[in-house]
Write a protein that holds these residues in place. Structure first.
Motif, PDB file in Angstrom:
ATOM      1  N   MET A 189       0.723  -1.172   0.140  1.00 36.54           N
ATOM      2  CA  MET A 189      -0.162   0.011   0.091  1.00 36.54           C
ATOM      3  C   MET A 189       0.725   1.329  -0.111  1.00 36.54           C
ATOM      4  O   MET A 189       0.710   2.027  -0.745  1.00 36.54           O
ATOM      5  CB  MET A 189      -0.968   0.055   1.269  1.00 36.54           C
ATOM      6  CG  MET A 189      -1.524   1.388   1.515  1.00 36.54           C
ATOM      7  SD  MET A 189      -2.658   1.346   2.876  1.00 36.54           S
ATOM      8  CE  MET A 189      -1.381   1.200   4.388  1.00 36.54           C
ATOM      9  N   ILE A 190       1.715   1.409   1.023  1.00 33.79           N
ATOM     10  CA  ILE A 190       2.474   2.496   1.111  1.00 33.79           C
ATOM     11  C   ILE A 190       3.670   2.493  -0.123  1.00 33.79           C
ATOM     12  O   ILE A 190       3.700   3.689  -0.717  1.00 33.79           O
ATOM     13  CB  ILE A 190       3.446   2.571   2.462  1.00 33.79           C
ATOM     14  CG1 ILE A 190       2.534   2.513   3.493  1.00 33.79           C
ATOM     15  CG2 ILE A 190       4.136   3.816   2.266  1.00 33.79           C
ATOM     16  CD1 ILE A 190       1.496   3.799   3.548  1.00 33.79           C
ATOM     17  N   ASP A 191       4.048   1.625  -0.549  1.00 31.22           N
ATOM     18  CA  ASP A 191       5.166   1.485  -1.817  1.00 31.22           C
ATOM     19  C   ASP A 191       4.426   2.097  -2.981  1.00 31.22           C
ATOM     20  O   ASP A 191       4.904   2.798  -3.761  1.00 31.22           O
ATOM     21  CB  ASP A 191       5.544   0.056  -1.946  1.00 31.22           C
ATOM     22  CG  ASP A 191       6.629  -0.265  -0.845  1.00 31.22           C
ATOM     23  OD1 ASP A 191       7.047   0.598  -0.230  1.00 31.22           O
ATOM     24  OD2 ASP A 191       6.902  -1.607  -0.873  1.00 31.22           O
ATOM     25  N   GLU A 192       3.288   1.611  -3.238  1.00 30.80           N
ATOM     26  CA  GLU A 192       2.450   2.044  -4.183  1.00 30.80           C
ATOM     27  C   GLU A 192       1.970   3.400  -4.266  1.00 30.80           C
ATOM     28  O   GLU A 192       2.141   4.116  -5.372  1.00 30.80           O
ATOM     29  CB  GLU A 192       1.039   1.137  -4.084  1.00 30.80           C
ATOM     30  CG  GLU A 192       0.133   1.437  -5.567  1.00 30.80           C
ATOM     31  CD  GLU A 192      -0.785   2.822  -5.345  1.00 30.80           C
ATOM     32  OE1 GLU A 192      -1.098   3.221  -6.549  1.00 30.80           O
ATOM     33  OE2 GLU A 192      -1.188   2.949  -4.223  1.00 30.80           O
ATOM     34  N   PHE A 193       1.470   3.806  -3.034  1.00 32.17           N
ATOM     35  CA  PHE A 193       1.480   5.210  -2.765  1.00 32.17           C
ATOM     36  C   PHE A 193       2.707   6.251  -3.220  1.00 32.17           C
ATOM     37  O   PHE A 193       2.552   7.138  -3.875  1.00 32.17           O
ATOM     38  CB  PHE A 193       1.210   5.390  -1.414  1.00 32.17           C
ATOM     39  CG  PHE A 193       1.190   6.947  -0.943  1.00 32.17           C
ATOM     40  CD1 PHE A 193       0.396   8.082  -1.421  1.00 32.17           C
ATOM     41  CD2 PHE A 193       2.146   7.111   0.054  1.00 32.17           C
ATOM     42  CE1 PHE A 193       0.406   9.335  -0.799  1.00 32.17           C
ATOM     43  CE2 PHE A 193       2.097   8.477   0.636  1.00 32.17           C
ATOM     44  CZ  PHE A 193       1.442   9.575   0.245  1.00 32.17           C
ATOM     45  N   LEU A 194       3.901   5.739  -2.762  1.00 23.75           N
ATOM     46  CA  LEU A 194       4.972   6.489  -3.041  1.00 23.75           C
ATOM     47  C   LEU A 194       5.286   6.347  -4.560  1.00 23.75           C
ATOM     48  O   LEU A 194       5.796   7.777  -5.027  1.00 23.75           O
ATOM     49  CB  LEU A 194       5.975   6.105  -1.803  1.00 23.75           C
ATOM     50  CG  LEU A 194       6.165   6.181  -0.571  1.00 23.75           C
ATOM     51  CD1 LEU A 194       7.223   5.598  -0.010  1.00 23.75           C
ATOM     52  CD2 LEU A 194       5.990   7.666  -0.364  1.00 23.75           C
ATOM     53  N   ALA A 195       5.171   5.334  -5.012  1.00 25.90           N
ATOM     54  CA  ALA A 195       5.558   5.224  -6.481  1.00 25.90           C
ATOM     55  C   ALA A 195       4.901   6.208  -7.484  1.00 25.90           C
ATOM     56  O   ALA A 195       5.163   6.835  -8.305  1.00 25.90           O
ATOM     57  CB  ALA A 195       5.329   3.783  -6.970  1.00 25.90           C
ATOM     58  N   ASP A 196       3.319   6.486  -6.913  1.00 26.55           N
ATOM     59  CA  ASP A 196       2.264   7.258  -7.592  1.00 26.55           C
ATOM     60  C   ASP A 196       2.658   8.655  -7.371  1.00 26.55           C
ATOM     61  O   ASP A 196       2.983   9.232  -8.514  1.00 26.55           O
ATOM     62  CB  ASP A 196       1.026   6.918  -7.124  1.00 26.55           C
ATOM     63  CG  ASP A 196      -0.161   7.576  -7.968  1.00 26.55           C
ATOM     64  OD1 ASP A 196      -0.041   8.013  -8.920  1.00 26.55           O
ATOM     65  OD2 ASP A 196      -1.066   8.026  -7.298  1.00 26.55           O
ATOM     66  N   VAL A 197       2.780   9.080  -6.315  1.00 34.26           N
ATOM     67  CA  VAL A 197       3.081  10.544  -6.042  1.00 34.26           C
ATOM     68  C   VAL A 197       4.472  10.914  -6.651  1.00 34.26           C
ATOM     69  O   VAL A 197       4.517  12.075  -6.752  1.00 34.26           O
ATOM     70  CB  VAL A 197       2.885  11.015  -4.406  1.00 34.26           C
ATOM     71  CG1 VAL A 197       1.574  10.554  -3.992  1.00 34.26           C
ATOM     72  CG2 VAL A 197       3.952  10.304  -3.543  1.00 34.26           C
ATOM     73  N   PHE A 198       5.426  10.029  -6.491  1.00 33.04           N
ATOM     74  CA  PHE A 198       6.953  10.413  -6.851  1.00 33.04           C
ATOM     75  C   PHE A 198       7.217  10.143  -8.337  1.00 33.04           C
ATOM     76  O   PHE A 198       8.241  10.244  -8.737  1.00 33.04           O
ATOM     77  CB  PHE A 198       7.954   9.971  -6.027  1.00 33.04           C
ATOM     78  CG  PHE A 198       7.923  10.693  -4.790  1.00 33.04           C
ATOM     79  CD1 PHE A 198       7.374  11.917  -4.452  1.00 33.04           C
ATOM     80  CD2 PHE A 198       7.804   9.682  -3.258  1.00 33.04           C
ATOM     81  CE1 PHE A 198       7.448  12.379  -3.124  1.00 33.04           C
ATOM     82  CE2 PHE A 198       7.914  10.159  -2.029  1.00 33.04           C
ATOM     83  CZ  PHE A 198       7.488  11.735  -1.971  1.00 33.04           C
ATOM     84  N   GLY A 199       6.363   9.493  -9.032  1.00 28.76           N
ATOM     85  CA  GLY A 199       6.584   8.932 -10.312  1.00 28.76           C
ATOM     86  C   GLY A 199       6.811  10.240 -11.129  1.00 28.76           C
ATOM     87  O   GLY A 199       6.328  11.034 -11.449  1.00 28.76           O
TER      88      GLY A 199
ATOM     89  N   ALA B 172      11.991   6.363   5.104  1.00 32.27           N
ATOM     90  CA  ALA B 172      11.394   5.504   6.398  1.00 32.27           C
ATOM     91  C   ALA B 172       9.900   5.794   6.208  1.00 32.27           C
ATOM     92  O   ALA B 172       9.337   6.433   7.296  1.00 32.27           O
ATOM     93  CB  ALA B 172      11.980   6.472   7.727  1.00 32.27           C
ATOM     94  N   ALA B 173       9.283   4.906   5.576  1.00 34.56           N
ATOM     95  CA  ALA B 173       7.747   5.046   5.351  1.00 34.56           C
ATOM     96  C   ALA B 173       7.076   4.251   6.707  1.00 34.56           C
ATOM     97  O   ALA B 173       7.789   3.496   7.324  1.00 34.56           O
ATOM     98  CB  ALA B 173       7.212   4.339   4.067  1.00 34.56           C
ATOM     99  N   PRO B 174       5.827   4.538   6.807  1.00 37.66           N
ATOM    100  CA  PRO B 174       4.909   3.654   7.733  1.00 37.66           C
ATOM    101  C   PRO B 174       5.223   2.454   7.577  1.00 37.66           C
ATOM    102  O   PRO B 174       5.039   1.798   6.421  1.00 37.66           O
ATOM    103  CB  PRO B 174       3.606   4.349   7.420  1.00 37.66           C
ATOM    104  CG  PRO B 174       3.697   5.357   6.706  1.00 37.66           C
ATOM    105  CD  PRO B 174       4.911   5.514   5.894  1.00 37.66           C
TER     106      PRO B 174
END
Length: 215
Positions: free
Chosen positions: A1-11, A25-27
């Motif tokens: 979930m968090i990995d997908e979120f970061l990949a999306d916003v920083f893509g 240092a993600a949740p």
């Protein structure tokens, strides 16, 4: 979930902010979470699934590039609070470190000697934010003479470069003071078992009000 979120916003961003220490240092929910951590995980899951929140982070990143890296997703200036400070408490020691006087708007401005225009702009906006925090701690209102001095110096910008556009900076602060951004970091701290972070939202809101009053 968090990995997908970061990949999306920083893509598409190069370099990716995801590699910054704070974002890296993600949740991460522990194997044996407390009820508070579970509640925080449920809330952050809802938050990162919100397309509007993801769009807001991208807006902040775009504004960060415009203002020399200063407008951020409530990460760079956040510091762990000292024991006994309530959540949201402004760090007095941090403000004392950055201000040079206690009255009259007598702040030390960034020297910026030998720095590039981008670095000097970042230092200038950092200085304004730190001056705002110090003003909040002293109870100085954003429509005061001191606030007018901070705004005037900020809008002058970097010598030899274009002045800072007041309306653009107001728009940037309106984006950066979205409470969801700070809430993300509060939840992250709870999930990861970190000490609560102090809030710098009061300083940013003070600066926003000062810009509106003295444009």
């Amino acid at each position: 979930m968090i990995d997908e979120f970061l990949a999306d916003v920083f893509g598409g961003l190069d370099p990716s902010p995801a590699w910054a220490p704070r974002w890296n240092a993600a949740p991460n929910l522990p194997d044996d979470p407390s009820p508070e951590q579970v509640d925080a995980w449920v809330e952050i899951a809802e938050l990162v699934s919100d397309p509007g929140f993801r769009q807001r982070i991208r807006q902040v990143l775009d504004l960060s590039a415009q203002f020399g890296g200063r407008v951020e997703v409530h990460a760079k200036r956040v510091r762990p609070r000292r024991p006994g400070h309530p959540p949201g408490h402004l760090d007095q020691a941090g403000a004392d470190r950055t201000r040079q006087a206690d009255a009259g708007g007598d702040h030390a401005e960034p020297a910026g000697a030998g720095a590039g225009a981008r670095d000097r702009l970042r230092d200038l906006v950092d200085w304004a934010g730190e001056s705002a925090v110090a003003a909040v701690l002293r109870g100085c209102p954003p429509d005061s003479a001191e606030a007018a001095q901070v705004v005037s110096r900020l809008l002058e910008g970097v010598p030899g470069e274009h002045p800072v556009d007041r309306e653009e900076l107001i728009a940037a602060l309106e984006v950066a003071t979205d409470p969801r951004l700070e809430r993300y970091w509060q939840l992250t701290a709870t999930i990861n078992g970190w000490p609560p972070f102090p809030s710098h939202m009061p300083g940013d809101l003070w600066l926003l009000a000062a810009l509106r009053a003295y444009g």
